[in-house]
Motif scaffolding. Structure first.
Motif, PDB file in Angstrom:
ATOM      1  N   GLY A 151       0.800  -1.217   0.000  1.00 22.73           N
ATOM      2  CA  GLY A 151       0.000   0.000   0.000  1.00 22.73           C
ATOM      3  C   GLY A 151       0.830   1.263   0.000  1.00 22.73           C
ATOM      4  N   GLY A 152       2.121   1.158   0.335  1.00 18.15           N
ATOM      5  CA  GLY A 152       3.008   2.323   0.330  1.00 18.15           C
ATOM      6  C   GLY A 152       3.691   2.497  -1.007  1.00 18.15           C
ATOM      7  N   SER A 153       4.031   3.738  -1.359  1.00 17.13           N
ATOM      8  CA  SER A 153       4.704   4.020  -2.628  1.00 17.13           C
ATOM      9  C   SER A 153       5.533   5.291  -2.473  1.00 17.13           C
ATOM     10  CB  SER A 153       3.691   4.171  -3.764  1.00 17.13           C
ATOM     11  OG  SER A 153       2.834   5.265  -3.509  1.00 17.13           O
ATOM     12  N   HIS A 154       6.420   5.544  -3.433  1.00 17.60           N
ATOM     13  CA  HIS A 154       7.236   6.758  -3.429  1.00 17.60           C
ATOM     14  C   HIS A 154       7.576   7.130  -4.867  1.00 17.60           C
ATOM     15  CE1 HIS A 154       9.830   9.716  -1.400  1.00 17.60           C
ATOM     16  NE2 HIS A 154      10.603   9.564  -2.462  1.00 17.60           N
ATOM     17  N   GLU A 155       7.354   8.387  -5.235  1.00 21.22           N
ATOM     18  CA  GLU A 155       7.673   8.904  -6.564  1.00 21.22           C
ATOM     19  C   GLU A 155       8.900   9.793  -6.459  1.00 21.22           C
ATOM     20  OE1 GLU A 155       5.506  10.958 -10.423  1.00 21.22           O
ATOM     21  OE2 GLU A 155       4.598  11.131  -8.418  1.00 21.22           O
ATOM     22  N   PHE A 156       9.912   9.530  -7.309  1.00 26.05           N
ATOM     23  CA  PHE A 156      11.189  10.216  -7.207  1.00 26.05           C
ATOM     24  C   PHE A 156      11.246  11.487  -8.039  1.00 26.05           C
ATOM     25  CE2 PHE A 156      12.078   5.815  -6.142  1.00 26.05           C
ATOM     26  CZ  PHE A 156      12.693   5.978  -4.926  1.00 26.05           C
ATOM     27  N   ILE A 157      10.588  11.539  -9.190  1.00 23.67           N
ATOM     28  CA  ILE A 157      10.642  12.744 -10.009  1.00 23.67           C
ATOM     29  C   ILE A 157      10.027  13.904  -9.219  1.00 23.67           C
ATOM     30  CG2 ILE A 157       9.834  13.830 -12.126  1.00 23.67           C
ATOM     31  CD1 ILE A 157      12.023  11.777 -12.483  1.00 23.67           C
ATOM     32  N   GLY A 158      10.726  15.004  -9.134  1.00 20.94           N
ATOM     33  CA  GLY A 158      10.244  16.166  -8.388  1.00 20.94           C
ATOM     34  C   GLY A 158      10.685  16.155  -6.944  1.00 20.94           C
ATOM     35  N   PHE A 159      11.327  15.046  -6.486  1.00 21.35           N
ATOM     36  CA  PHE A 159      11.819  14.962  -5.113  1.00 21.35           C
ATOM     37  C   PHE A 159      13.344  14.804  -5.150  1.00 21.35           C
ATOM     38  CE2 PHE A 159       7.420  13.797  -4.920  1.00 21.35           C
ATOM     39  CZ  PHE A 159       6.966  14.405  -3.749  1.00 21.35           C
ATOM     40  N   GLU A 160      13.832  13.536  -5.072  1.00 19.61           N
ATOM     41  CA  GLU A 160      15.277  13.324  -5.058  1.00 19.61           C
ATOM     42  C   GLU A 160      15.903  13.565  -6.426  1.00 19.61           C
ATOM     43  OE1 GLU A 160      13.062  11.518  -3.761  1.00 19.61           O
ATOM     44  OE2 GLU A 160      13.536  11.240  -1.638  1.00 19.61           O
ATOM     45  N   CYS A 161      15.130  13.351  -7.520  1.00 20.17           N
ATOM     46  CA  CYS A 161      15.682  13.494  -8.873  1.00 20.17           C
ATOM     47  C   CYS A 161      14.936  14.595  -9.617  1.00 20.17           C
ATOM     48  CB  CYS A 161      15.550  12.187  -9.661  1.00 20.17           C
ATOM     49  SG  CYS A 161      16.505  10.839  -8.957  1.00 20.17           S
ATOM     50  N   ASP A 162      15.656  15.262 -10.518  1.00 21.14           N
ATOM     51  CA  ASP A 162      15.016  16.191 -11.441  1.00 21.14           C
ATOM     52  C   ASP A 162      14.660  15.442 -12.717  1.00 21.14           C
ATOM     53  OD1 ASP A 162      15.338  18.307  -9.693  1.00 21.14           O
ATOM     54  OD2 ASP A 162      17.364  18.719 -10.428  1.00 21.14           O
ATOM     55  N   GLU A 163      13.698  16.009 -13.468  1.00 16.19           N
ATOM     56  CA  GLU A 163      13.343  15.388 -14.743  1.00 16.19           C
ATOM     57  C   GLU A 163      14.543  15.414 -15.686  1.00 16.19           C
ATOM     58  OE1 GLU A 163       9.878  16.893 -16.484  1.00 16.19           O
ATOM     59  OE2 GLU A 163       8.611  16.636 -14.708  1.00 16.19           O
ATOM     60  N   GLY A 164      14.873  14.300 -16.249  1.00 23.31           N
ATOM     61  CA  GLY A 164      16.012  14.209 -17.154  1.00 23.31           C
ATOM     62  C   GLY A 164      16.094  12.830 -17.734  1.00 23.31           C
ATOM     63  N   GLU A 165      17.330  12.337 -17.992  1.00 25.37           N
ATOM     64  CA  GLU A 165      17.506  11.058 -18.664  1.00 25.37           C
ATOM     65  C   GLU A 165      17.877   9.926 -17.709  1.00 25.37           C
ATOM     66  OE1 GLU A 165      20.352  11.675 -21.723  1.00 25.37           O
ATOM     67  OE2 GLU A 165      19.145  13.172 -22.772  1.00 25.37           O
ATOM     68  N   THR A 166      18.349  10.226 -16.473  1.00 27.27           N
ATOM     69  CA  THR A 166      18.774   9.187 -15.536  1.00 27.27           C
ATOM     70  C   THR A 166      18.386   9.570 -14.118  1.00 27.27           C
ATOM     71  OG1 THR A 166      20.663   8.636 -16.953  1.00 27.27           O
ATOM     72  CG2 THR A 166      20.718   7.807 -14.700  1.00 27.27           C
ATOM     73  N   CYS A 167      17.885   8.588 -13.354  1.00 24.64           N
ATOM     74  CA  CYS A 167      17.568   8.777 -11.944  1.00 24.64           C
ATOM     75  C   CYS A 167      18.091   7.547 -11.211  1.00 24.64           C
ATOM     76  CB  CYS A 167      16.065   8.949 -11.747  1.00 24.64           C
ATOM     77  SG  CYS A 167      15.598   9.166 -10.023  1.00 24.64           S
TER      78      CYS A 167
END
Length: 853
Positions: free
Chosen positions: A171-187
């Motif tokens: 039930g838990g989740s985490h989205e990285f874009i906009g948090f630890e990573c910026d939008e780009g080609e690699t995260c």
């Protein structure tokens, strides 16, 4: 006759013929496009038909077996102009030609067309990876222990990453874009997470990359996952018993949240004394629970029975859970585990044939059934998790269409050192968003035909159920592995009365089927009875064992009493499923409704404890009958048309049937009339060919109409068909394929044909367009006018002017020496009037005798 007067008459006649055709204009946007997010192509057409004399019809053929007709819809017959903007959706990619055809009241026609190129979606290269504490596939941790996830989202085709989302499976989740990573080609990063409940979880990483332009929007989605099993130190288990054996019909089921499902559970007493037991079930989470249909059970020695394990999910997040079934008796217990996968939709089901005999030193196969239980296409990868047998598959990777079931052969590789024993292989089936495991049990035996034997014997080892005071026949197959005829000896040993042919003969390189006759007496003990079959010659002896279970058995047959009904919008109908159990013990049948229409379906709740409206398990008593009712409710806004709903019936076998119904407007049934639906709107045939078209006949009344007659009027010369007679049951529809044959000299063009349906004092007529096309060939005059009709009025006037000037100049020079020389050179004996007639015949179009006069 004056030459100039004839010229003017001819020009007026030619201009009338050319300008009489309707004007048509067709534009489409875009002419070339990629598929959109919904997997479709949306094209906008600007269409216009006009004629000063009035239009008779104007329709647009989209080129994908569908069309749109203006006259009778936006425009009326006789209008001089029909103009419309139409949006049309294409589904498969490819090349299409859309054609706009118009005809006027003088039966003149014209057409315009555009070519469309519809391209498949673009592909993007994406690299996605998720690891847990350095483990790729599975990780087992204790409750409260923190898991470190290694995350990699990489766009290899140099597009931006729109999203990089981890679903931890609980039930838990985490989205990285906009948090630890910026939008780009690699995260790429690490993330710590702690699970708070026991269970097995599938943590998945989903990456989405997209791009767009004016004509299309494309995206690719890649999901990777890792399995986390959260456990706690197991308490001391009581001694496990081998006297009671629990066997589930499947090890894995797929369910939706807030759903219920029944799974068959076989309970067997393998001892020689009576045992009483308590049965219970417990889920690994508060979201999933199970309960046996029987909790107190007593079995005699050697007796077995089948009950139902009812599983329910309550607000369950999308994850994998476990239900443990337990039998407690005499201070001991035995268990069986069921894996429950909760998904948005039941997607992947894997079932394998259990208890197969595998011949040592052979590559025998075990049948595995893989089903896509969703409405989307799935790509499946299979693997066998057992290094000792190196399992391989007839198909390791394949696509499954929606609701498709495919049987795959799993090959088990043995050698001369493999022990003759019982074994288990785990099958792993994986799609882009789920993993299913299925355990397969089999026995490695020494079979004939391997190691120099002369023959091979095949006998089904499963147990056959029968009542007492009965007779049955069991088949066994003998295969001759030599190139000469062989004679074999046969015998059986059993506490039942059995008989076989004492000697048999099998031709060279052939196989034969023989029978074991079994007689059951009322004095024979209830329960399992083994039958040992011996087949031998001077060199080899082969022994096979089968089983007969004397006592209780279930035999449930099925009938659908009513079908093909007509339902008004806002109303409902009830279908009856009739079951009959001719066995001597109670049995269960599971009814599953697969409904992808807008109508609502519900199953009757008698003789079942299930709360689901679409999946219920019913009990049918021995030597009794049961009616199960399926109600189908049609909403007011449901489109009219013909629909079907699939019903799956599961007992010892799986059967499927379809509930068919037609949706009509409110009040239609009260009219007590009949109707015809024509498919397609325009029927197209070529000269010298034959074709079939579908006609759907409907009886809206409650009265049965017998010997209803379907006939046709207004067929053009050279077109033939037959008159049909059918029975129309009350509130039913009948679909007919009507054949039409066209002669080679049939008149080409569009013809209006009338279909007439008569039944008693009821009668209805419907008209449809029959288009007859010419055979491929050269038609100079028709081709000329088709080309001229497409060039436009300006070019037509220009051509007429050139013709007038040329004829005028030729007339002015008629008496000159140059003309006389030409005339004499052509034919000295022709008069001036003869030559004019010849010139007119050379340039005028072909006409009928009436037009020439």
């Amino acid at each position: 006759m004056n030459f100039r007067f004839l010229t003017v008459l001819f020009v007026l006649f030619l201009s009338t013929m050319v300008l009489a055709q309707p004007n048509v204009s067709l534009n489409a946007s875009p002419l070339e496009t990629n598929v959109n997010l919904d997997g479709q192509f949306e094209i906008t057409f600007d269409a216009e038909c006009s004629d000063d004399n009035g239009l008779e019809f104007c329709f647009l053929d989209f080129g994908d077996f569908s069309s749109y007709e203006f006259v009778g819809d936006e425009c009326s017959t006789g209008d001089t102009l029909c103009s419309e903007t139409i949006e049309h959706t294409y589904e498969p990619d490819g090349t299409y030609t859309a054609t706009l055809v118009a005809g006027n009241v003088n039966s003149d026609e014209n057409e315009a067309s555009v070519n469309l190129t519809l391209l498949p979606p673009l592909d993007y290269q994406i690299n996605t990876e998720i690891l847990a504490n350095g483990e790729e596939d599975e990780l087992e941790i204790e409750l409260g222990e923190t898991v470190t996830f290694d995350i990699l989202c990489e766009e290899l085709s140099h597009n931006d990453i729109d999203s990089c989302l981890v679903d931890f499976g609980d039930g838990g989740s985490h989205e990285f874009i906009g948090f630890e990573c910026d939008e780009g080609e690699t995260c790429e990063l690490e993330y710590d997470y702690t699970y708070t409940e026991l269970g097995e979880y599938s943590a998945s990483l989903t990456q989405v990359s997209s791009t767009s332009n004016a004509y299309y929007l494309k995206f690719s989605l890649v999901t990777e996952s890792v399995t986390i099993n959260v456990v706690e130190p197991a308490p001391e288990e009581p001694e496990e018993s081998t006297d009671i054996v629990l066997t589930l019909e499947t090890q894995t089921i797929i369910m939706k949240s807030n759903d219920s499902e029944g799974v068959s559970l076989k309970v067997e007493n393998t001892s020689n004394h009576q045992i009483s037991m308590d049965l219970s079930a417990k889920g690994s989470s508060v979201y999933v629970d199970g309960e046996p249909s029987v909790t107190d059970l007593t079995l005699n020695g050697g007796e077995r029975t089948t009950i139902s394990l009812n599983v329910e999910t309550t607000d369950a997040p999308l994850s994998t859970y476990n239900v443990e079934v337990k039998a407690e008796f005499d201070n001991t217990e035995t268990t069986a585990d069921l894996t429950v996968q909760v998904a948005d939709e039941g997607t992947l089901l894997v079932n394998a044939v259990q208890g197969t005999d595998v011949c040592r030193t052979s590559n025998d196969s075990i049948s595995v059934e893989v089903k896509n239980n969703s409405n989307k296409q799935k790509f499946v990868e299979l693997s066998g998790l057992n290094e000792a047998f190196l399992p391989t598959f007839s198909e390791k990777e394949f696509w499954l269409d929606p609701n498709e079931t495919r049987t795959i052969e799993m090959f088990v590789h043995t050698n001369s050192t493999t022990d003759l024993d019982d074994y288990t292989v785990t099958i792993r089936a994986e799609t882009e968003n789920e993993i299913v495991f299925e355990n397969v049990s089999f026995e490695v035996v020494q079979c004939a035909g391997f190691g120099g034997e002369n023959f091979k014997v095949t006998l089904d080892s499963s147990c056959t159920a029968t009542g007492d005071n009965d007779e049955l026949t069991l088949d066994f197959k003998v295969e001759n592995l030599t190139d000469e005829e062989i004679e074999l000896n046969v015998n059986t040993i059993s506490d039942l009365i059995t008989s076989v042919p004492l000697t048999i003969t099998v031709p060279a390189d052939e196989e034969e089927i023989f029978e074991i006759d079994v007689e059951i007496r009322t004095s024979d003990d209830k329960g399992k009875h083994d039958i040992d079959l011996y087949v031998w010659d001077s060199q080899d002896t082969i022994t096979k064992t089968t089983c007969v279970n004397v006592g209780s058995f279930t035999d449930i047959s099925f009938d659908l009493l009513e079908n093909n009904l007509i339902i008004e919008q806002g109303k409902n109908e009830v279908y009856t499923l009739h079951f009959e159990n001719t066995g001597n013990s109670n049995g269960n049948v599971k009814v599953t409704i697969d409904n992808d229409t807008d109508a609502d379906t519900r199953l009757s709740s008698e003789n079942t404890s299930s709360t689901s409206s679409k999946v219920k398990t019913y009990t049918v008593d021995d030597d009794d009958e049961l009616d199960v009712f399926v109600s189908v409710s049609v909403p007011l806004d449901m489109d009219t048309g013909t629909y079907s709903i699939e019903v799956e019936l599961t007992n010892t076998d799986i059967e499927r049937t379809f509930l068919r119904f037609s949706v009509v407007e409110p009040g239609t049934l009260a009219l007590e009339k009949i109707d015809i639906t024509l498919l397609p709107i325009t029927a197209t045939l070529n000269q010298g060919e034959q074709g079939e078209f579908e006609f759907v006949l409907a009886n809206f009344s409650t009265e049965d109409l017998f010997d209803a007659e379907l006939s046709f009027e207004g067929l053009p010369q050279g077109v033939e068909t037959t008159t049909r007679t059918v029975d129309l049951r009350g509130k039913r529809t009948v679909s007919l394929m009507q054949s039409f044959s066209v002669s080679e000299d049939a008149e080409p063009g569009l013809h209006t044909v009338k279909a007439k349906l008569s039944a008693g004092d009821k009668e209805v007529e419907k008209s449809f367009v029959l288009e007859i096309k010419e055979k491929a060939g050269f038609a100079p005059i028709t081709g000329l006018f088709s080309v001229v009709g497409e060039l436009g009025p300006a070019l037509i006037i220009f051509l007429l002017a050139i013709i007038l000037i040329a004829l005028f100049l030729r007339g002015r020079g008629m008496d000159g020496p140059s003309y006389r020389a030409q005339r004499e050179e052509r034919n000295e004996n022709k008069t001036e009037s003869n030559y004019l007639e010849e010139r007119l015949m050379e340039i005028k179009p072909e006409t009928s005798d009436e037009q020439t006069e």
